[in-house]
Design a protein around this motif. Structure first.
Motif, PDB file in Angstrom:
ATOM      1  N   CYS A  93      37.895  46.471  43.459  1.00 30.49           N
ATOM      2  CA  CYS A  93      37.312  45.206  42.997  1.00 30.49           C
ATOM      3  C   CYS A  93      37.212  45.083  41.484  1.00 30.49           C
ATOM      4  N   TYR A 119      39.436  37.441  42.327  1.00 28.01           N
ATOM      5  CA  TYR A 119      39.545  38.249  43.543  1.00 28.01           C
ATOM      6  C   TYR A 119      39.113  37.402  44.750  1.00 28.01           C
ATOM      7  N   THR A 144      44.234  39.742  44.817  1.00 29.38           N
ATOM      8  CA  THR A 144      43.896  39.669  43.396  1.00 29.38           C
ATOM      9  C   THR A 144      44.915  38.786  42.684  1.00 29.38           C
TER      10      THR A 144
END
Length: 498
Positions: free
Chosen positions: A365, A302, A333
């Protein structure tokens, strides 16, 4: 004798050449870097007038609506009368003039005296504030105004706004009466020197140096630098010079080739070597080895970036002056199969953005895999404050913090291109590694300061829906480039990019 404003006297204090240019060649000014500072100052000044106008009888001397003679006459009448608080009172004496932010009548001694308050948007008293107040005190006293006290009101960054429109307590008043009144002789010398400088027919011969950015960035710096010899390889490309910068300037050294190797640390020596040779330093193996430590098998990588606003005047309940309030994030991502996707959050409603941003962050996330940032302490600090603000999200947010890794040290330790000019900011490194990506191609918002200004414009109640939509697009593009840039840097350092 010219009539010099307090700002011009303070310009003389910074550099006599600046004053001369202010008087004789004002068209050479470049205020683009200071516009945001001016806006903040005006906002704080207007709020101070609301706060100090305790009984509603305050009188404003609006210099934008009056000419100077009328402003002086009205101010003099109000200061003799003493029946109301006066804002922006115009005073002149000894070839100097100033506008006093706040004048409060004080009759405690049985005769009319005045409490003078200068208002600043800073969060503490600076040395140049003391000079500013000393000049203001001198002009008022020389103009015949009987002062009982002289104070500087600055932002108290411990103030917590309750969301009720009440900003009393936002300012902390520092009493500078004794100091300011004891400096009259010193100020008189400044005024004499300023008048002599302003009366010169020729521009003072003063070289650029540390004074050009202290206490403010001089708006004439481009003009002055253009008058000086230009180095082929300027010493300004050396990173983190500190006191060595002043030493080189004192010795008249402007060329990198003339800098003694013995005064440079290893990183500075590396920059010098590759700048002069026109070559790139790249420790590919070291960069790959360092980044490989953060890979988690089967998990995505990420790339996170926040945009924050830090208003001098807090807007939302529970916030403080100059608190970094996140209003946007971009998250790229990179999946194990090399699929790349991006998610973003941006709130331009004008409501407190922190809760919805924190919830969106937790959703996007994931639970495993490194989260890269460029200068990670900033992202960690923003998330940590969110965790403190929202205890029910704290565990999830703290787990995000634990996964954040920093790309900046990887770049600083393993890569350098002469085009970076001694900087490892992402905007300096990206063009060297990925010339197809450039911030200069973005429309409207090209750096963090512009992002803050755009956000504050967008949430202003007077901003049209069409303009807000335009800002939304510009902010989306800017923040997305920040995280895409990190993806491309990571790929380069990992050997996945040409």
């Amino acid at each position: 004798m010219r009539s010099l404003s307090k700002s011009k006297i303070m310009a003389y204090r910074q550099c006599p050449k600046r004053l001369w240019l202010e008087v004789h060649k004002p068209e050479l000014r470049d205020d683009s870097a200071s516009e945001h500072v001016f806006t903040i100052g005006n906002q704080v000044g207007e709020l101070a007038q609301e706060i100090y106008n305790t009984d509603g009888s305050g009188k404003l001397i609006d210099i934008n609506a009056l000419d100077w003679p009328e402003a002086f006459a009205r101010s003099e009448a109000l200061l003799k009368d003493g029946n109301s608080i006066v804002f922006e009172a115009a005073m002149q004496a000894d070839g100097a003039l100033a506008l006093a932010d706040v004048m409060i009548p004080n009759n405690d001694s049985g005769k009319l005296r005045w409490d003078m308050i200068e208002v600043k948007s800073a969060a503490s008293v600076k040395d140049y504030h003391r000079d500013d107040v000393a000049v203001q005190c001198y002009i008022a006293t020389a103009a015949g105004v009987n002062l009982s006290s002289v104070s500087l009101a600055h932002i108290d960054n411990t103030f917590v706004y309750q969301g009720d429109g009440n900003y009393r307590g936002l300012f902390f008043e520092a009493d500078l009466t004794t100091e300011a009144m004891s400096r009259h002789d010193e100020v008189k010398q400044w005024l004499d020197g300023a008048q002599q400088t302003a009366a010169r027919e020729t521009e003072p011969d003063i070289r650029t140096g540390p004074h050009c950015s202290s206490p403010f960035n001089c708006p004439f710096i481009a003009h002055c630098q253009g008058q000086e010899p230009q180095a082929e390889f300027p010493t300004s490309c050396l990173p983190r010079l500190g006191a060595k910068k002043d030493q080189l300037a004192a010795e008249g050294i402007i060329e990198l080739t003339d800098v003694p190797d013995g005064m440079l640390n290893a990183q500075q020596a590396m920059v010098k070597q590759h700048t002069l040779a026109g070559t790139t330093y790249f420790d590919a193996e070291g960069a790959t080895r360092e980044l490989s430590k953060y890979t988690v098998a089967g998990a995505p990588h990420y790339f996170l970036d926040f945009e924050t606003s830090n208003s001098a005047v807090p807007i939302w309940k529970g916030t403080r002056p100059y608190q970094q309030i996140p209003f946007q994030f971009s998250l790229h991502t990179l999946q194990p199969d090399e699929t790349l996707n991006q998610e973003t959050f941006l709130d331009l409603s004008g409501d407190d953005p922190r809760r919805p941003l924190a919830e969106a962050l937790v959703r996007t996330c994931g639970t495993a895999g490194p989260i890269f940032a460029y200068y990670a302490p900033f992202e960690k600090r923003v998330i940590r404050e969110l965790a403190q603000q929202f205890p029910d999200l704290s565990n999830a947010l703290e787990s995000i913090i634990d996964r954040i890794e920093d790309l900046l040290p990887v770049a600083r330790n393993h890569y350098y291109h002469p085009s970076q000019h001694g900087s490892w900011s992402i905007k300096a490194v990206l063009p060297a590694i990925c010339p197809d990506l450039t911030y200069s191609d973005l429309d409207g918002v090209q750096d963090g300061n512009m992002a803050v200004q755009a956000y504050q414009e967008a949430i202003n109640r007077d901003t049209t829906a069409e303009r807000k939509s335009e800002i939304h697009q510009q902010l989306d593009q800017y923040c997305a480039l920040d995280t895409l840039a990190m993806v491309r840097l990571w790929e380069f350092f990992m050997g996945a990019s040409a």
